[in-house]
Motif scaffolding. Structure first.
Motif, PDB file in Angstrom:
ATOM      1  N   ALA A   4      37.211 -23.354 -79.131  1.00  0.00           N
ATOM      2  CA  ALA A   4      37.576 -21.933 -79.019  1.00  0.00           C
ATOM      3  C   ALA A   4      38.445 -21.486 -80.178  1.00  0.00           C
ATOM      4  N   GLY A   5      38.643 -22.394 -81.142  1.00  0.00           N
ATOM      5  CA  GLY A   5      39.397 -22.031 -82.329  1.00  0.00           C
ATOM      6  C   GLY A   5      40.878 -22.326 -82.257  1.00  0.00           C
ATOM      7  N   TRP A   6      41.304 -23.079 -81.247  1.00  0.00           N
ATOM      8  CA  TRP A   6      42.713 -23.429 -81.118  1.00  0.00           C
ATOM      9  C   TRP A   6      43.023 -24.629 -82.017  1.00  0.00           C
ATOM     10  N   ALA A   7      44.158 -24.567 -82.678  1.00  0.00           N
ATOM     11  CA  ALA A   7      44.601 -25.689 -83.505  1.00  0.00           C
ATOM     12  C   ALA A   7      45.452 -26.632 -82.656  1.00  0.00           C
ATOM     13  N   PRO A   8      45.200 -27.944 -82.735  1.00  0.00           N
ATOM     14  CA  PRO A   8      46.002 -28.901 -81.960  1.00  0.00           C
ATOM     15  C   PRO A   8      47.492 -28.694 -82.217  1.00  0.00           C
ATOM     16  N   GLY A   9      48.261 -28.723 -81.130  1.00  0.00           N
ATOM     17  CA  GLY A   9      49.698 -28.523 -81.266  1.00  0.00           C
ATOM     18  C   GLY A   9      50.378 -28.520 -79.924  1.00  0.00           C
ATOM     19  N   PRO A  10      51.662 -28.144 -79.890  1.00  0.00           N
ATOM     20  CA  PRO A  10      52.454 -28.179 -78.648  1.00  0.00           C
ATOM     21  C   PRO A  10      51.902 -27.300 -77.543  1.00  0.00           C
ATOM     22  N   SER A  11      51.158 -26.275 -77.881  1.00  0.00           N
ATOM     23  CA  SER A  11      50.649 -25.371 -76.846  1.00  0.00           C
ATOM     24  C   SER A  11      49.546 -25.997 -76.001  1.00  0.00           C
ATOM     25  N   PHE A  12      48.920 -27.050 -76.490  1.00  0.00           N
ATOM     26  CA  PHE A  12      47.826 -27.674 -75.746  1.00  0.00           C
ATOM     27  C   PHE A  12      48.284 -28.145 -74.360  1.00  0.00           C
ATOM     28  N   GLY A  13      49.418 -28.819 -74.293  1.00  0.00           N
ATOM     29  CA  GLY A  13      49.872 -29.426 -73.038  1.00  0.00           C
ATOM     30  C   GLY A  13      50.019 -28.427 -71.912  1.00  0.00           C
ATOM     31  N   PRO A  14      50.818 -27.360 -72.079  1.00  0.00           N
ATOM     32  CA  PRO A  14      50.976 -26.380 -70.990  1.00  0.00           C
ATOM     33  C   PRO A  14      49.667 -25.715 -70.580  1.00  0.00           C
ATOM     34  N   VAL A  15      48.784 -25.461 -71.557  1.00  0.00           N
ATOM     35  CA  VAL A  15      47.516 -24.804 -71.228  1.00  0.00           C
ATOM     36  C   VAL A  15      46.632 -25.739 -70.412  1.00  0.00           C
ATOM     37  N   ILE A  16      46.554 -26.979 -70.814  1.00  0.00           N
ATOM     38  CA  ILE A  16      45.735 -27.943 -70.066  1.00  0.00           C
ATOM     39  C   ILE A  16      46.294 -28.129 -68.652  1.00  0.00           C
ATOM     40  N   LYS A  17      47.621 -28.173 -68.525  1.00  0.00           N
ATOM     41  CA  LYS A  17      48.242 -28.303 -67.200  1.00  0.00           C
ATOM     42  C   LYS A  17      47.905 -27.104 -66.324  1.00  0.00           C
ATOM     43  N   ALA A  18      47.979 -25.904 -66.887  1.00  0.00           N
ATOM     44  CA  ALA A  18      47.631 -24.701 -66.133  1.00  0.00           C
ATOM     45  C   ALA A  18      46.157 -24.697 -65.759  1.00  0.00           C
ATOM     46  N   ALA A  19      45.313 -25.202 -66.648  1.00  0.00           N
ATOM     47  CA  ALA A  19      43.880 -25.252 -66.371  1.00  0.00           C
ATOM     48  C   ALA A  19      43.577 -26.200 -65.218  1.00  0.00           C
ATOM     49  N   ILE A  20      44.292 -27.328 -65.177  1.00  0.00           N
ATOM     50  CA  ILE A  20      44.079 -28.281 -64.087  1.00  0.00           C
ATOM     51  C   ILE A  20      44.443 -27.639 -62.751  1.00  0.00           C
TER      52      ILE A  20
ATOM     53  N   TRP B 143      37.570 -18.920 -67.988  1.00  0.00           N
ATOM     54  CA  TRP B 143      38.974 -18.869 -67.510  1.00  0.00           C
ATOM     55  C   TRP B 143      39.926 -18.826 -68.693  1.00  0.00           C
ATOM     56  N   LEU B 144      39.656 -19.626 -69.730  1.00  0.00           N
ATOM     57  CA  LEU B 144      40.524 -19.663 -70.906  1.00  0.00           C
ATOM     58  C   LEU B 144      40.556 -18.294 -71.586  1.00  0.00           C
ATOM     59  N   ALA B 145      39.377 -17.675 -71.744  1.00  0.00           N
ATOM     60  CA  ALA B 145      39.308 -16.373 -72.419  1.00  0.00           C
ATOM     61  C   ALA B 145      40.016 -15.293 -71.621  1.00  0.00           C
ATOM     62  N   ALA B 146      39.904 -15.371 -70.268  1.00  0.00           N
ATOM     63  CA  ALA B 146      40.535 -14.357 -69.426  1.00  0.00           C
ATOM     64  C   ALA B 146      42.039 -14.558 -69.322  1.00  0.00           C
ATOM     65  N   THR B 147      42.464 -15.801 -69.326  1.00  0.00           N
ATOM     66  CA  THR B 147      43.892 -16.110 -69.161  1.00  0.00           C
ATOM     67  C   THR B 147      44.669 -15.922 -70.446  1.00  0.00           C
ATOM     68  N   TYR B 148      43.998 -16.230 -71.564  1.00  0.00           N
ATOM     69  CA  TYR B 148      44.648 -16.083 -72.885  1.00  0.00           C
ATOM     70  C   TYR B 148      43.781 -15.176 -73.764  1.00  0.00           C
ATOM     71  N   PRO B 149      43.745 -13.899 -73.423  1.00  0.00           N
ATOM     72  CA  PRO B 149      42.856 -12.986 -74.190  1.00  0.00           C
ATOM     73  C   PRO B 149      43.252 -12.861 -75.651  1.00  0.00           C
ATOM     74  N   GLY B 150      44.498 -13.116 -75.972  1.00  0.00           N
ATOM     75  CA  GLY B 150      44.922 -13.024 -77.373  1.00  0.00           C
ATOM     76  C   GLY B 150      44.750 -14.326 -78.129  1.00  0.00           C
ATOM     77  N   GLY B 151      44.111 -15.302 -77.477  1.00  0.00           N
ATOM     78  CA  GLY B 151      43.910 -16.589 -78.134  1.00  0.00           C
ATOM     79  C   GLY B 151      45.145 -17.474 -78.009  1.00  0.00           C
ATOM     80  N   GLN B 152      45.244 -18.423 -78.898  1.00  0.00           N
ATOM     81  CA  GLN B 152      46.293 -19.426 -78.828  1.00  0.00           C
ATOM     82  C   GLN B 152      47.674 -18.790 -78.969  1.00  0.00           C
ATOM     83  N   PRO B 153      48.577 -19.051 -77.992  1.00  0.00           N
ATOM     84  CA  PRO B 153      49.941 -18.507 -78.125  1.00  0.00           C
ATOM     85  C   PRO B 153      50.690 -19.245 -79.220  1.00  0.00           C
ATOM     86  N   SER B 154      51.688 -18.579 -79.758  1.00  0.00           N
ATOM     87  CA  SER B 154      52.488 -19.227 -80.790  1.00  0.00           C
ATOM     88  C   SER B 154      53.364 -20.308 -80.160  1.00  0.00           C
ATOM     89  N   ALA B 155      53.636 -21.330 -80.947  1.00  0.00           N
ATOM     90  CA  ALA B 155      54.442 -22.438 -80.442  1.00  0.00           C
ATOM     91  C   ALA B 155      55.871 -21.979 -80.172  1.00  0.00           C
TER      92      ALA B 155
END
Length: 498
Positions: A453-469, A486-498
């Motif tokens: 989805a165009g997200w760069a690996p980083g600290p934001s991955f963990g909280p998003v994956i936890k919320a997805a679970i 679900w990802l597109a609807a929950t984070y419509p602006g894309g990857q949040p800043s760290a």
């Protein structure tokens, strides 16, 4: 009484006479001998024949004799043989023609013989040699010519000092072990019991496995040994705890012996439960310690009914015994009302600390802990939903829903006259439908979907994956397409800043 057949190398008077050592032969004592039927496997028979052919005499000893008397007709799993009248080298040479021979106890001449798919332990008898005036001032010396009473007196309990003479078909009882076995009494043989304080835990384990009562004299001796607990390694302590939990039909007997002998104080997480009151409407059986006793017994019974054994059975018994340790810190009395809110949650770290301190491997604590923490869930949630079950399965991991159901059943079955079956039927039904009986549902949204989805690996991955679970467990999506939506609807602006 049936007269024993005298094998080669044994005189009519009961003396061993073997060549150069004939002058050192000792006269055997006159133990009680009674006819008995103890299975002798083909492998054991070959070893016994080899010992006799070399001029010695072999006896089945220890647990294989005891277990054959307790379960007539059953073949003992572990076979121990004690060989008299042969020097260590002669014994090794005699057994060399039977199978592979390995020396596992050089100091006391213990040999392991592997033949016919079976492993046998063959040892020479021992005796004590006094080296000074103190009760510990002695040395252990191998003596192939020692009498049966002296040799068997070095065993811990009378029921374990029983011997079987295959040559005569007789049970040899030097210490009253047969009467003790019939009476359900666990009694030490001689003061040699005090050489190893671990024998107290071993005795507690036998009491729990065979539903025995420890003799008052043995209780007194064990109390004298209580200060020596600190000399035991955690590996040995855990060995007794884990074996007890894996085999005991009555784990409550283990706790009883620990309490009677003063050894329970070495396990303060359980000791402190004595005297902690409970609401008699739900727990008419008594205090928290009594409930823990009965729950452990119920856990053993339910685990057996489920076909569990070994570490799987041990985990259920331990979790059942420890499930209410949190009540030590979270029980409150307000007049006639007694509550223990939060004891399940706060019991988990207490149980884990306890298990770590007695030497349990980390994976055991990691499994038992969630079972303790979640044992009240089916009481607080009357009508589970699919999402509730999925979330519970994830909180339990690495424990399973089936293990949890057994512990809940043990809790409810350990309440004396208020005991009842577990209330987890609906939970297990939903778990089967959700595919979470043995493990949580596999997370769908992971790093691969985020990167696509165009997200760069980083600290934001963990909280998003936890919320997805959490969303997946709640039923928000059930496949990869749903996860992307679900990802597109929950984070419509894309990857949040760290």
């Amino acid at each position: 009484m049936t007269r024993a057949r005298v094998p080669a190398g044994v005189t009519e008077g009961g003396q061993f006479a073997t060549g150069a050592r004939a002058e050192a032969a000792l006269t055997l004592s006159a133990p009680v001998r009674v006819p008995a039927q103890v299975p002798v496997s083909p492998a054991a028979a070959r070893a016994l024949d080899a010992i006799a052919a070399a001029g010695g005499r072999g006896y089945l000893v220890g647990g294989c004799v005891r277990d054959s008397l307790l379960r007539p007709g059953a073949a003992p799993k572990d076979v121990d043989i004690e060989a008299y009248g042969l020097e260590p080298g002669d014994l090794a040479r005699a057994l060399d023609g039977v199978g592979r021979v390995d020396e596992v106890g050089k100091a006391f001449s213990v040999l392991t013989v592997r033949t016919g798919g079976q492993s046998l332990d063959v040892a020479l008898p021992r005796r004590e040699v006094r080296t000074g005036p103190g009760h510990r001032d002695f040395a252990i010396e191998v003596d192939p010519y020692v009498d049966l009473a002296t040799a068997s007196g070095r065993r811990d309990f009378t029921i374990n000092a029983l011997m079987f003479d295959p040559a005569s078909g007789e049970l040899v009882d030097c210490w009253g072990g047969l009467d003790d076995l019939r009476a359900g009494v666990l009694r030490h043989t001689t003061p040699a019991f005090a050489e190893d304080p671990l024998r107290v835990l071993r005795g507690a384990r036998f009491a729990a496995r065979f539903d025995l009562t420890m003799h008052p004299d043995t209780v007194a001796l064990a109390r004298d040994l209580a200060p020596e607990f600190a000399s035991l390694s955690t590996e040995r302590v855990w060995g007794e705890w884990s074996t007890m939990a894996a085999t005991a039909k009555h784990p409550s007997r283990w706790l009883d012996v620990l309490a009677q002998t003063g050894w329970l104080r070495h396990f303060p997480e359980l000791d402190v439960l004595r005297g902690i009151s409970q609401d008699r409407r739900w727990h008419p059986e008594g205090d928290v310690f009594e409930h823990s006793r009965l729950a452990a017994d119920a856990g053993a019974r339910l685990a057996d009914e489920a076909g569990l054994d070994g570490p799987d059975r041990a985990a259920i018994v331990l979790a059942a015994m420890l499930h209410d340790v949190g009540k030590a810190t979270h029980t409150q009395c307000d007049g006639d009302r007694i509550t223990s809110h939060g004891h399940d949650e706060f019991g988990e770290p207490i149980a884990k600390t306890f298990l770590s301190r007695i030497g349990a491997p980390r994976h055991v604590a990691d499994l038992v802990g969630p079972l303790v923490r979640n044992h009240m869930v089916s009481t607080t949630v009357a009508q589970p939903s699919m999402s509730t079950v999925r979330r519970l399965a994830r909180r339990l991991a690495p424990a399973t829903m089936q293990q949890w159901a057994l512990v809940v059943g043990a809790d409810r079955g350990g309440r004396g006259p208020a005991s009842e079956p577990g209330n987890t039927g609906r939970w297990l039904e939903l778990a089967q439908r959700a595919g979470t009986e043995q493990r949580p549902v596999r997370p769908i949204l992971g790093g691969d979907i985020l990167r696509a989805a165009g997200w760069a690996p980083g600290p934001s991955f963990g909280p998003v994956i936890k919320a997805a679970i959490a969303a997946q467990d709640d039923g928000a999506f059930a496949d990869a397409d749903g996860a992307r939506a679900w990802l597109a609807a929950t984070y419509p602006g894309g990857q949040p800043s760290a």
